[in-house]
Design an enzyme around this catalytic site. Sequence first.
Site, mmCIF file in Angstrom:
data_model
loop_
_atom_site.group_PDB
_atom_site.id
_atom_site.type_symbol
_atom_site.label_atom_id
_atom_site.label_comp_id
_atom_site.label_asym_id
_atom_site.label_seq_id
_atom_site.Cartn_x
_atom_site.Cartn_y
_atom_site.Cartn_z
ATOM 1 N N HIS A 14 15.976 39.796 29.818
ATOM 2 C CA HIS A 14 15.338 38.377 29.932
ATOM 3 C C HIS A 14 16.176 37.326 30.505
ATOM 4 O O HIS A 14 15.900 36.417 30.764
ATOM 5 C CB HIS A 14 14.649 38.058 28.790
ATOM 6 C CG HIS A 14 13.406 38.881 28.274
ATOM 7 N ND1 HIS A 14 12.432 38.842 29.164
ATOM 8 C CD2 HIS A 14 13.086 39.583 27.121
ATOM 9 C CE1 HIS A 14 11.306 39.635 28.704
ATOM 10 N NE2 HIS A 14 11.974 39.953 27.381
ATOM 11 N N LYS A 34 -5.791 9.010 18.880
ATOM 12 C CA LYS A 34 -6.822 9.071 17.678
ATOM 13 C C LYS A 34 -6.322 10.430 17.019
ATOM 14 O O LYS A 34 -6.216 10.677 15.880
ATOM 15 C CB LYS A 34 -8.172 8.959 17.787
ATOM 16 C CG LYS A 34 -8.781 9.238 16.509
ATOM 17 C CD LYS A 34 -8.562 8.201 15.429
ATOM 18 C CE LYS A 34 -9.115 8.059 14.216
ATOM 19 N NZ LYS A 34 -9.934 9.291 13.485
ATOM 20 N N SER A 57 -10.567 4.431 13.458
ATOM 21 C CA SER A 57 -10.079 4.756 12.264
ATOM 22 C C SER A 57 -10.157 3.875 11.154
ATOM 23 O O SER A 57 -10.284 2.597 11.292
ATOM 24 C CB SER A 57 -8.487 5.271 12.305
ATOM 25 O OG SER A 57 -8.100 5.453 11.012
ATOM 26 N N GLY A 58 -10.443 4.288 9.892
ATOM 27 C CA GLY A 58 -10.528 3.422 8.799
ATOM 28 C C GLY A 58 -11.670 3.754 8.005
ATOM 29 O O GLY A 58 -11.791 2.926 6.716
ATOM 30 N N GLY A 84 -21.577 4.132 11.911
ATOM 31 C CA GLY A 84 -22.292 3.201 12.950
ATOM 32 C C GLY A 84 -22.967 1.952 12.323
ATOM 33 O O GLY A 84 -22.736 0.901 12.806
ATOM 34 N N VAL A 126 -23.257 6.254 8.311
ATOM 35 C CA VAL A 126 -22.585 5.219 7.759
ATOM 36 C C VAL A 126 -21.661 4.623 8.507
ATOM 37 O O VAL A 126 -21.780 3.306 8.614
ATOM 38 C CB VAL A 126 -21.864 6.066 6.736
ATOM 39 C CG1 VAL A 126 -21.170 5.063 5.790
ATOM 40 C CG2 VAL A 126 -22.882 7.057 5.695
ATOM 41 N N GLU A 156 -2.095 11.823 9.858
ATOM 42 C CA GLU A 156 -2.857 11.583 8.205
ATOM 43 C C GLU A 156 -2.864 12.826 7.640
ATOM 44 O O GLU A 156 -2.549 13.122 6.518
ATOM 45 C CB GLU A 156 -4.231 11.330 9.012
ATOM 46 C CG GLU A 156 -5.383 11.147 7.801
ATOM 47 C CD GLU A 156 -6.966 11.212 8.274
ATOM 48 O OE1 GLU A 156 -6.888 10.279 9.100
ATOM 49 O OE2 GLU A 156 -7.696 11.811 8.009
ATOM 50 N N VAL A 185 -21.466 9.304 17.018
ATOM 51 C CA VAL A 185 -21.954 10.550 16.908
ATOM 52 C C VAL A 185 -21.136 11.637 16.672
ATOM 53 O O VAL A 185 -20.065 11.366 17.108
ATOM 54 C CB VAL A 185 -23.236 10.776 17.792
ATOM 55 C CG1 VAL A 185 -24.236 9.660 17.831
ATOM 56 C CG2 VAL A 185 -22.576 10.954 19.215
ATOM 57 N N LYS A 228 -12.189 18.921 9.760
ATOM 58 C CA LYS A 228 -13.272 18.780 10.808
ATOM 59 C C LYS A 228 -12.502 19.411 12.191
ATOM 60 O O LYS A 228 -13.290 19.381 13.234
ATOM 61 C CB LYS A 228 -13.734 17.276 10.859
ATOM 62 C CG LYS A 228 -15.042 17.143 9.953
ATOM 63 C CD LYS A 228 -15.863 15.981 10.294
ATOM 64 C CE LYS A 228 -16.350 15.133 8.951
ATOM 65 N NZ LYS A 228 -15.184 14.550 8.330
ATOM 66 N N HIS A 276 -2.925 10.471 15.490
ATOM 67 C CA HIS A 276 -3.050 9.791 14.291
ATOM 68 C C HIS A 276 -3.734 10.594 13.134
ATOM 69 O O HIS A 276 -3.123 10.670 12.013
ATOM 70 C CB HIS A 276 -4.127 8.475 14.650
ATOM 71 C CG HIS A 276 -4.686 7.901 13.335
ATOM 72 N ND1 HIS A 276 -5.743 8.516 12.316
ATOM 73 C CD2 HIS A 276 -4.400 6.837 12.792
ATOM 74 C CE1 HIS A 276 -5.803 7.808 11.343
ATOM 75 N NE2 HIS A 276 -4.983 6.592 11.625
ATOM 76 N N ASN A 277 -4.735 11.518 13.156
ATOM 77 C CA ASN A 277 -5.286 12.263 12.388
ATOM 78 C C ASN A 277 -4.269 13.447 11.812
ATOM 79 O O ASN A 277 -4.236 13.870 10.676
ATOM 80 C CB ASN A 277 -6.664 12.929 12.983
ATOM 81 C CG ASN A 277 -7.705 11.978 12.878
ATOM 82 O OD1 ASN A 277 -7.479 10.826 12.942
ATOM 83 N ND2 ASN A 277 -8.818 12.386 12.639
ATOM 84 N N ARG A 327 -4.567 23.585 4.357
ATOM 85 C CA ARG A 327 -5.786 23.274 4.036
ATOM 86 C C ARG A 327 -6.382 24.923 4.249
ATOM 87 O O ARG A 327 -7.368 25.019 3.553
ATOM 88 C CB ARG A 327 -6.693 22.109 5.128
ATOM 89 C CG ARG A 327 -6.141 20.820 4.597
ATOM 90 C CD ARG A 327 -7.089 19.896 5.413
ATOM 91 N NE ARG A 327 -6.403 18.728 5.451
ATOM 92 C CZ ARG A 327 -7.057 17.528 5.512
ATOM 93 N NH1 ARG A 327 -8.206 17.655 6.107
ATOM 94 N NH2 ARG A 327 -6.519 16.299 5.600
HETATM 95 C C1 6PG Z 1 -9.954 7.945 10.199
HETATM 96 C C2 6PG Z 1 -10.263 9.508 9.840
HETATM 97 C C3 6PG Z 1 -11.641 10.135 10.217
HETATM 98 C C4 6PG Z 1 -11.546 11.654 9.999
HETATM 99 C C5 6PG Z 1 -11.506 11.937 8.523
HETATM 100 C C6 6PG Z 1 -11.968 13.437 8.085
HETATM 101 O O1 6PG Z 1 -9.129 7.937 10.837
HETATM 102 O O2 6PG Z 1 -11.086 7.352 9.880
HETATM 103 O O3 6PG Z 1 -9.134 10.408 10.497
HETATM 104 O O4 6PG Z 1 -11.654 9.783 11.557
HETATM 105 O O5 6PG Z 1 -12.713 12.209 10.399
HETATM 106 O O6 6PG Z 1 -10.201 11.685 7.895
HETATM 107 O O7 6PG Z 1 -10.978 14.205 8.755
HETATM 108 P P1 6PG Z 1 -10.937 15.865 8.125
HETATM 109 O O8 6PG Z 1 -12.575 16.184 7.752
HETATM 110 O O9 6PG Z 1 -10.695 16.620 9.301
HETATM 111 O O10 6PG Z 1 -10.156 15.797 6.939
#
Ligand code: 6PG
Length: 470
Positions: free
Chosen positions: A453, A185, A131-132, A17, A15, A192, A77, A263, A188-189, A290
Amino acid sequence: MGQDKYDFGLIGLGVMGRNFILNVADNNFKAFGYDLDEEKVSALQEEGGDTARVDATSDIVTFVAALAQPRKIMLLVPAGKIVDAVIENLLPHLEKDDIIIDGGNSFFTDTDRREAYLQSKGIHFFGAGVSGGAKGARKGPSIMPGGSKPGYREVQPIFEAVAAKFKGEPCVAYLGPKSAGNYVKMVHNGIEYGLMQLTSEIYDLLKKAGDFNNDELHETFAAWNNGRLQSFLVEITAEILKQEDDQGPGRLVDKILDKAKQKGTGKWTSQNAMDLGIPIPSIDIAVSMREISALKEERVNADKLYDRPTPTAMDKDVLAKMAEEALYFSFIVTYAQGLHQLADASKEYGYDLDLAVISKIWRAGCIIRAGLLEDIALAYNSDTTLPNLLVAPTFVEKIKSTVDAARELVAYSAKNGVPLPGLSNSLTYFDAYTSGRLPLNLIQAQRDHFGSHTYERTDKEGIFHTAWGA
Ligand code: 6PG
């Protein structure tokens, strides 16, 4: 450079790519895709329609031969071994000065290793965080490239054309050498994860303390998105809250299992912050939540063992006002932690990051885009040596006017058993970071007591040890 050759190659027609390559073609560049899966190749050919600007193949030789030199080949990928396998598959067909771009969420040390390896083969390599999500890839993502600068210069016109625009400025910039792009990045995550956790717990609080129904929740988040909390995550939260379930009555959000997957990029952010010695507790707790959420069965069993207080009802308007302030406060604190980590990583890994530039390219396209980032960019623009966003004069004012709501709600949370872990970690971080004196003197004394120490003193230079209790 052959007239008929393609400007850009993309490997991995999933998706992301497919959307990215169509975006490239929309911007008048000729783009050629490659995927072993012939169905994905056909899907792209169909979506590309009659335009001569986009085509695809499952044959690596055809793919490489179709590209103008130096070839610009982006990989979208899954991170990990697949990236290495794709590079190995590609290498025999490439020539000196060709360029490979890894657009996935690769771990930054993998990017460093790959760059050194490919440099030895005369290939430019750079990691570029994208990202996005799927929509971003199609309509304009935020792109965070680092690594080979000459390689980036070749791709720059394409990236600037396809990237999201904030007031006409493309949300892409060369961020620094080596793995700078993937590192940024990754953080950034991490941010997020933090913002998502905070949003979800405020949603829970509004329900439990204010008895907000889904329509009221939708309206509240939608209204917030029109104010200083304007952000992609608040915007989609409002949208999610009004989505009907197409498989039965009610809203879909109420039918979704409360187990969040991941992930790994948030976890990497926390792990690396620990390695650097930079505290990012708002992000750490988001990763932990999580993990706790995944223990569904254990949670359900444990739930039966303990009584929880019935949350005291709060006035809806009072609660909504405080929740907005607390969310704004904790969003700021979360960005502050991520940016602090970036500042330190920049020194540690020699990235030479410009935090104003990073904040700017996060203003549109990416998942953590928010109105707040404009203020953050301005703060770093006026002081490039800012150690932490919390000490930027414009942010001191913002924090002062919202921290009391955070205190109220964290107290409410503790008394009423409504967990607000992201908010309370943000508040604790704020209180600790802004404390001139912490009780860690006692820890030093304990360390010296049981392990010799040693410790330092406040009144004299030097290293001391005491025979405690003697
Ligand atoms: C982005 C996101 C993306 C990320 C998903 C899922 O910036 O578009 O960060 O890269 O893969 O948000 O992340 P998790 O599966 O770790 O929640």
